[in-house]
Design an enzyme around this catalytic site. Structure first.
Site, PDB file in Angstrom:
ATOM      1  N   TYR A  91     -14.634   6.544 -12.432  1.00 49.36           N
ATOM      2  CA  TYR A  91     -14.673   5.311 -11.635  1.00 49.36           C
ATOM      3  C   TYR A  91     -15.334   4.178 -12.417  1.00 49.36           C
ATOM      4  CZ  TYR A  91     -15.524   2.268  -7.600  1.00 49.36           C
ATOM      5  OH  TYR A  91     -15.548   1.189  -6.730  1.00 49.36           O
TER       6      TYR A  91
ATOM      7  N   ASP B 185       0.850  -1.181   0.000  1.00 43.65           N
ATOM      8  CA  ASP B 185       0.000   0.000   0.000  1.00 43.65           C
ATOM      9  C   ASP B 185       0.890   1.237   0.000  1.00 43.65           C
ATOM     10  OD1 ASP B 185      -2.009   2.093   0.904  1.00 43.65           O
ATOM     11  OD2 ASP B 185      -3.253   0.311   1.055  1.00 43.65           O
TER      12      ASP B 185
ATOM     13  N   ILE C  66     -19.716  -1.570   0.267  1.00 42.26           N
ATOM     14  CA  ILE C  66     -19.014  -2.256   1.341  1.00 42.26           C
ATOM     15  C   ILE C  66     -18.568  -1.228   2.378  1.00 42.26           C
ATOM     16  CG2 ILE C  66     -17.149  -3.862   1.895  1.00 42.26           C
ATOM     17  CD1 ILE C  66     -19.264  -4.918  -0.107  1.00 42.26           C
TER      18      ILE C  66
ATOM     19  N   THR D 204     -16.164   0.352   4.115  1.00 41.27           N
ATOM     20  CA  THR D 204     -14.716   0.560   4.111  1.00 41.27           C
ATOM     21  C   THR D 204     -14.415   2.056   4.232  1.00 41.27           C
ATOM     22  OG1 THR D 204     -14.393   0.924   1.733  1.00 41.27           O
ATOM     23  CG2 THR D 204     -14.527  -1.373   2.486  1.00 41.27           C
TER      24      THR D 204
ATOM     25  N   LYS E 261     -13.628   0.651 -13.839  1.00 42.56           N
ATOM     26  CA  LYS E 261     -14.085  -0.646 -13.337  1.00 42.56           C
ATOM     27  C   LYS E 261     -14.616  -1.541 -14.463  1.00 42.56           C
ATOM     28  CE  LYS E 261     -12.946   0.172  -9.104  1.00 42.56           C
ATOM     29  NZ  LYS E 261     -11.802  -0.545  -8.487  1.00 42.56           N
TER      30      LYS E 261
END
Length: 283
Positions: free
Chosen positions: A153, A33, A186, A188, A157
């Site tokens: 985005y 990361d 999700i 996150t 994807k």
């Protein structure tokens, strides 16, 4: 012999959830990361908890050569690579006429090229060893269109899904399994993040709520990242090509396949609703 995994974007969110689930299974995991300090903190924690182990790396997936070196060095050290999980990603939103090319370039370089770089590094090694899984993280936005504010985005994807399907067909004969993860909403940290650092903020996004705030207001139920990780590992164990998780994401995917015009109409209506919602903040 313990199994080896490399996870990009491994310091938080889906990547960290996958790493945690694998360490619990006794794997050795490399958490890569650009948040290198946090990656090391999480890797040290996972190693203490066990029974597997983890180490950290600070490679930026947009830079192909260091990522290739990380994959090759990991393979050389352990003699195998069982899983390459390309989960690093960012979110960029804004009206199309406000977005600059830097918004598009940064999104595509991270979300799509980052996946290509990781896959490009791992595939030859897995082909040579005769086994291995490449897991590329896309989004339900790669199977069904999102609202108009998420052009970069969604574009990235959809690219990840197409790339993964093509690579899967190529690797099947050599024992290389390739799957694409297409999660819905999700729980996150990405939902709390604003525009990625260094990118200009479009006028329509100034003062706008975070994605978490917008979803909460809409009554959207978020799926826990740890449950997503478990679902994902079960899916790749069965060598499934496309993992649309959770169930409502799979339902949207099936609807987009059966009635694409209807889904596009719904996304158009949602785009208009979001514009009305954000209008007071941009006035």
């Amino acid at each position: 012999m313990r199994q080896i995994a490399i996870i990009t974007g491994g310091a938080s969110g889906i990547g960290l959830a996958l790493g945690t689930a694998l360490v619990k299974r006794g794997w050795h995991v490399v958490l890569d990361d650009i948040q290198d300090v946090k990656a090391k903190e999480e890797a040290d924690h996972l190693t203490r908890v066990g029974p597997g182990s983890a180490v950290a790396a600070g490679v930026d997936v947009r830079d192909a050569d260091p990522l290739i070196a990380l994959v090759q060095d990991t393979h050389a050290e352990h003699g195998r690579l069982d899983l390459m999980a390309n989960t690093a990603g960012i979110g960029v939103a804004g009206e199309p006429d406000e977005l600059e090319l830097v918004h598009w370039d940064t999104t595509i370089d991270t979300n799509l090229r980052g996946v290509i770089h990781g896959s490009h590094a791992a595939y030859p090694l897995m082909k040579q060893q005769g086994f291995g899984t490449i897991l590329n993280t896309a989004s339900i936005a790669g199977l069904a269109p999102m609202t108009g504010q998420f052009g970069p985005y969604t574009t990235s994807k959809f690219g990840v899904v197409g790339f993964t399907v093509a690579l899967r067909a190529a690797g099947a004969e050599y024992g290389v399994h390739v799957s694409v993860l297409c999660p819905g909403w999700i729980d996150t940290p990405l939902l709390d993040a604003g525009m990625p650092e260094g990118l200009p903020i479009p006028d329509s996004m100034v003062g706008a709520p975070t994605m978490r705030e917008a979803l909460t207001k809409a009554g959207t139920k978020l799926y826990p990242a740890d449950r997503l990780a478990e679902d994902t590992l079960r899916g790749i164990a069965k060598n499934r090509a496309i993992l649309a998780i959770p169930g409502d994401s799979r339902a949207l995917w099936l609807m987009a396949r059966a009635a694409p015009t209807l889904v596009i109409k719904q996304m158009t209506q949602r785009t208009e609703a979001m514009r009305r919602q954000f209008a007071p903040a941009t006035a």
